[in-house]
Write a protein that holds these residues in place. Structure first.
Motif, PDB file in Angstrom:
ATOM      1  N   MET B   1       0.851  -1.207   0.000  1.00 45.05           N
ATOM      2  CA  MET B   1       0.000   0.000   0.000  1.00 45.05           C
ATOM      3  C   MET B   1       0.875   1.241   0.000  1.00 45.05           C
ATOM      4  N   GLY B   2       0.557   2.181  -0.827  1.00 48.11           N
ATOM      5  CA  GLY B   2       1.338   3.396  -0.913  1.00 48.11           C
ATOM      6  C   GLY B   2       1.037   4.344   0.234  1.00 48.11           C
ATOM      7  N   LYS B   3       1.967   5.251   0.441  1.00 50.98           N
ATOM      8  CA  LYS B   3       1.754   6.206   1.515  1.00 50.98           C
ATOM      9  C   LYS B   3       1.734   7.596   0.927  1.00 50.98           C
ATOM     10  N   SER B   4       0.949   8.443   1.527  1.00 48.66           N
ATOM     11  CA  SER B   4       1.026   9.800   1.047  1.00 48.66           C
ATOM     12  C   SER B   4       0.957  10.767   2.212  1.00 48.66           C
ATOM     13  N   THR B   5       1.901  11.664   2.223  1.00 49.30           N
ATOM     14  CA  THR B   5       1.923  12.704   3.241  1.00 49.30           C
ATOM     15  C   THR B   5       1.552  13.987   2.528  1.00 49.30           C
ATOM     16  N   ASN B   6       0.501  14.577   2.970  1.00 50.94           N
ATOM     17  CA  ASN B   6       0.027  15.726   2.241  1.00 50.94           C
ATOM     18  C   ASN B   6      -0.176  16.914   3.171  1.00 50.94           C
ATOM     19  N   ASN B   7       0.582  17.957   2.928  1.00 48.49           N
ATOM     20  CA  ASN B   7       0.391  19.162   3.738  1.00 48.49           C
ATOM     21  C   ASN B   7      -0.576  20.129   3.086  1.00 48.49           C
ATOM     22  N   ASN B   8      -1.215  19.633   2.057  1.00 48.65           N
ATOM     23  CA  ASN B   8      -2.116  20.486   1.306  1.00 48.65           C
ATOM     24  C   ASN B   8      -3.470  20.537   2.004  1.00 48.65           C
ATOM     25  N   ARG B   9      -3.457  21.054   3.221  1.00 47.83           N
ATOM     26  CA  ARG B   9      -4.681  21.100   4.024  1.00 47.83           C
ATOM     27  C   ARG B   9      -5.473  22.368   3.742  1.00 47.83           C
ATOM     28  N   ARG B  10      -6.769  22.237   3.892  1.00 46.29           N
ATOM     29  CA  ARG B  10      -7.619  23.405   3.771  1.00 46.29           C
ATOM     30  C   ARG B  10      -7.612  24.207   5.061  1.00 46.29           C
ATOM     31  N   ALA B  11      -7.808  25.519   4.925  1.00 44.78           N
ATOM     32  CA  ALA B  11      -7.992  26.333   6.119  1.00 44.78           C
ATOM     33  C   ALA B  11      -9.243  25.827   6.832  1.00 44.78           C
ATOM     34  N   TRP B  12      -9.186  25.742   8.161  1.00 51.46           N
ATOM     35  CA  TRP B  12     -10.318  25.167   8.902  1.00 51.46           C
ATOM     36  C   TRP B  12     -11.601  25.925   8.605  1.00 51.46           C
ATOM     37  N   ASN B  13     -11.477  27.257   8.433  1.00 50.63           N
ATOM     38  CA  ASN B  13     -12.722  28.011   8.247  1.00 50.63           C
ATOM     39  C   ASN B  13     -13.228  27.936   6.811  1.00 50.63           C
ATOM     40  N   ASN B  14     -12.495  27.218   5.941  1.00 49.28           N
ATOM     41  CA  ASN B  14     -13.040  26.972   4.607  1.00 49.28           C
ATOM     42  C   ASN B  14     -14.133  25.907   4.661  1.00 49.28           C
ATOM     43  N   ILE B  15     -13.991  24.946   5.588  1.00 47.78           N
ATOM     44  CA  ILE B  15     -14.888  23.784   5.592  1.00 47.78           C
ATOM     45  C   ILE B  15     -16.365  24.162   5.785  1.00 47.78           C
ATOM     46  N   PRO B  16     -16.703  24.918   6.851  1.00 45.80           N
ATOM     47  CA  PRO B  16     -18.123  25.287   6.987  1.00 45.80           C
ATOM     48  C   PRO B  16     -18.623  26.147   5.828  1.00 45.80           C
ATOM     49  N   PHE B  17     -17.744  26.990   5.302  1.00 47.92           N
ATOM     50  CA  PHE B  17     -18.123  27.839   4.167  1.00 47.92           C
ATOM     51  C   PHE B  17     -18.420  26.973   2.941  1.00 47.92           C
ATOM     52  N   LEU B  18     -17.529  26.023   2.682  1.00 43.27           N
ATOM     53  CA  LEU B  18     -17.708  25.108   1.557  1.00 43.27           C
ATOM     54  C   LEU B  18     -19.003  24.321   1.707  1.00 43.27           C
ATOM     55  N   MET B  19     -19.228  23.830   2.930  1.00 39.71           N
ATOM     56  CA  MET B  19     -20.432  23.060   3.204  1.00 39.71           C
ATOM     57  C   MET B  19     -21.683  23.887   2.920  1.00 39.71           C
ATOM     58  N   GLY B  20     -21.660  25.117   3.416  1.00 41.94           N
ATOM     59  CA  GLY B  20     -22.790  26.021   3.205  1.00 41.94           C
ATOM     60  C   GLY B  20     -23.007  26.306   1.728  1.00 41.94           C
ATOM     61  N   GLN B  21     -21.916  26.548   1.008  1.00 43.62           N
ATOM     62  CA  GLN B  21     -22.029  26.851  -0.421  1.00 43.62           C
ATOM     63  C   GLN B  21     -22.648  25.680  -1.182  1.00 43.62           C
ATOM     64  N   LEU B  22     -22.190  24.467  -0.865  1.00 47.87           N
ATOM     65  CA  LEU B  22     -22.715  23.290  -1.559  1.00 47.87           C
ATOM     66  C   LEU B  22     -24.198  23.106  -1.251  1.00 47.87           C
ATOM     67  N   ALA B  23     -24.558  23.272   0.026  1.00 42.64           N
ATOM     68  CA  ALA B  23     -25.953  23.095   0.423  1.00 42.64           C
ATOM     69  C   ALA B  23     -26.839  24.146  -0.246  1.00 42.64           C
ATOM     70  N   LEU B  24     -26.353  25.384  -0.221  1.00 40.24           N
ATOM     71  CA  LEU B  24     -27.116  26.487  -0.790  1.00 40.24           C
ATOM     72  C   LEU B  24     -27.323  26.298  -2.293  1.00 40.24           C
ATOM     73  N   THR B  25     -26.261  25.839  -2.973  1.00 40.52           N
ATOM     74  CA  THR B  25     -26.358  25.603  -4.405  1.00 40.52           C
ATOM     75  C   THR B  25     -27.412  24.550  -4.711  1.00 40.52           C
ATOM     76  N   ASP B  26     -27.344  23.434  -3.990  1.00 43.73           N
ATOM     77  CA  ASP B  26     -28.338  22.370  -4.176  1.00 43.73           C
ATOM     78  C   ASP B  26     -29.741  22.911  -3.998  1.00 43.73           C
ATOM     79  N   PHE B  27     -29.880  23.705  -2.941  1.00 41.04           N
ATOM     80  CA  PHE B  27     -31.193  24.220  -2.599  1.00 41.04           C
ATOM     81  C   PHE B  27     -31.720  25.141  -3.704  1.00 41.04           C
ATOM     82  N   LYS B  28     -30.831  26.025  -4.178  1.00 42.53           N
ATOM     83  CA  LYS B  28     -31.232  26.945  -5.245  1.00 42.53           C
ATOM     84  C   LYS B  28     -31.600  26.171  -6.498  1.00 42.53           C
TER      85      LYS B  28
END
Lengths: 246, 263
Positions: B1-28
């Motif tokens: 199994m391969g391993k991957s170390t990824n420092n390409n993390r999202r800013a924590w405050n992007n997550i709720p924003f992203l979630m909201g955007q996706l939900a809002l888009t679906d709703f619209k």
């Protein structure tokens, strides 16, 4: 460029294989029905033993014919696929331009799409708010920003996508063929953006079929062939090998 | 199994924003292009309610249920959240296939945002219930805020089931048909239109292990009859719901790394 540049991306013996079943089973019904049958499948190595270091501030080109593993390599670099063997480490924030306008939706206005796409690319609301005017003016869409995107021309679509994507502001950029689209003026703009990235010391990995672009920007190029690194080094050498098909 | 170390993390405050955007888009998108717009989503449970009310209150009669219309409506509204959020949650990964195959981002955000979209409907459904409640002239009770806990159970249960189903949906596309049939069957096996008292006493205990049965019963007790649910029953339900959620998230995390290849 700095003399002692740290390594930002490191791949060690990375392999990615895909299992290709002779008969595609993707329902529970056929899984149950075929449970006792011998399932034939082939294992196909899209990438085999790739080792590669990318240094900070480097402009690396990746060339190769169709099916040589370019897209798989990009997806592994972007973290979309995980390698089956070997090790990859990405040491900084990376922004992939594998396809422009991922998640864009024609039923929404350009304004809504900027927020949607920005959030997908990892921006926060505040970041988008502060860059909004810049994004719109770079895309030259001031008059059309509240229009539904399905009414955009393909040029407008790409301009807006590119404009949002370059504000993602990551120190590592992964670029796949996006330069192939757009008119002369827009290509000129892209050119300027990449030049300024180069000056800012950003790391860029560029995959392109166009030898001209690779030659123009890249310090070093990788030629992929059948999922392996066929050549890695001087850009001109890589391109002449690529063109001659060796 | 391969391993991957990824420092390409999202800013924590992007997550709720992203979630909201996706939900809002679906709703619209869901209500953008229909003339009745948002009302479609209300019409569905109300129509079901109307028909069932006619059949089970006018044609047939369950004796001894006071406030039967409220009893029925509450059951249908809570059930329709469960059915809608799980079936949308299941397909959400497929629905966002283009994102998953082009950008690396936390897959669970998609499932949660899909559930968020359904929650917007739930809120409006509850407002409708309040309107019916006031019109019907049923008495108010001081314990009514406890209903929030029932809603929390409902939302967590639906989330867990959504994670579980979406883990396998890319692999087994016929899961949507199977789940469609199962929710139909579960609808009749849950005391929504009938009271749990008509179940033979030997089966009743097992029957009420169905978390939806308990959630709906508790909600009715709290809102319509002013009774508090028993502590032991609640603990058992919470344990079952937590188990489903933990297993759901666990399996989802195991499978999520392969989603991009299965699309």
């Amino acid at each position: 460029m700095n003399a002692v540049n740290k390594i930002v991306i490191e791949l060690k013996d990375v392999s990615k294989k895909f299992v290709i079943p002779h008969e595609k089973v993707n329902s529970l019904k056929s899984t149950v029905l075929n449970f006792w049958k011998n399932r034939n499948y082939e294992t196909f190595y899209a990438l085999k033993g790739i080792s590669l270091d990318v240094k900070e501030g480097e402009f690396l080109g990746i060339v190769g014919r169709n099916g040589s593993g370019k897209s798989t390599l990009l997806k592994i670099l972007a973290g979309i696929y995980e390698p089956d063997e070997g090790h990859i480490s990405v040491k900084d924030k990376l922004s992939p331009f594998l396809e422009l306008g991922v998640g864009f939706n024609g039923e929404l206005s350009g304004r809504d799409n900027i927020y949607l796409y920005g959030s997908v690319l990892g921006l926060t609301k505040r970041q988008i708010d502060s860059r909004f005017d810049e994004i719109v003016s770079f895309a030259e869409l001031e008059k059309f920003i509240d229009l539904k995107m399905k009414n955009y021309s393909s040029g407008m679509f790409v301009r807006l996508a590119f404009s949002v994507a370059i504000r993602a502001d990551a120190p590592i950029l992964l670029v796949d063929e996006v330069l192939a689209v757009g008119d002369v003026g827009f290509r000129q703009k892209c050119f300027e953006v990449f030049n300024s990235h180069k000056k800012d010391g950003k790391t860029v990995i560029l995959v392109s079929h166009d030898p001209e672009w690779i030659r123009k920007f890249c310090d070093r190029a990788v030629l992929l062939k059948n999922g392996t690194v066929h050549f890695c080094g001087e850009t001109d050498k890589a391109i002449s090998l690529y063109i001659s098909g060796e | 199994m391969g391993k991957s170390t990824n420092n390409n993390r999202r800013a924590w405050n992007n997550i709720p924003f992203l979630m909201g955007q996706l939900a809002l888009t679906d709703f619209k998108l869901r209500y953008n292009n229909s003339v009745l717009g948002y009302f479609w989503s209300l019409l569905n449970p109300l129509l079901i309610f109307g028909v069932y009310y006619l059949v089970f209150s006018v044609f047939m009669r369950f004796e001894g249920i006071s406030h039967y219309p409220l009893y029925l409506l509450l059951g249908i509204l809570l059930w329709s959240y469960f059915a809608e959020s799980t079936s949308n949650g299941m397909a959400s990964i497929q629905y966002k296939a283009s994102l998953i195959s082009k950008i690396n981002f936390p897959k669970w955000v998609i499932v949660v945002s899909s559930n968020l979209t359904s929650m917007l409907t739930l809120v409006v459904n509850m407002l409708i219930f309040s309107a019916f409640f006031v019109i019907s002239g049923a008495p108010f009770f001081s314990g009514m805020p406890v209903f929030i806990l029932c809603l929390a159970q409902l939302i967590i249960l639906s989330m867990g089931v959504s994670f579980l189903l979406s883990s396998f949906y890319l692999r087994f596309r016929d899961l949507s048909h199977i789940w469609g049939i199962l929710t139909q069957a579960l609808f009749w096996l849950t005391p929504i239109i009938y009271p749990p008292d008509i179940i033979p006493s030997g089966f009743k205990y097992f029957f009420m292990l169905n978390p939806m049965a308990r959630i709906i019963e508790d909600s009715r007790d709290i809102l319509i009859y002013g009774r508090m649910p028993g502590l032991l029953d609640t603990v058992v339900t919470v344990v079952i719901i937590s188990f489903i959620l933990v297993v759901g998230i666990g399996i989802f995390n195991m499978r999520a790394r392969k989603f991009a290849e299965e699309i």
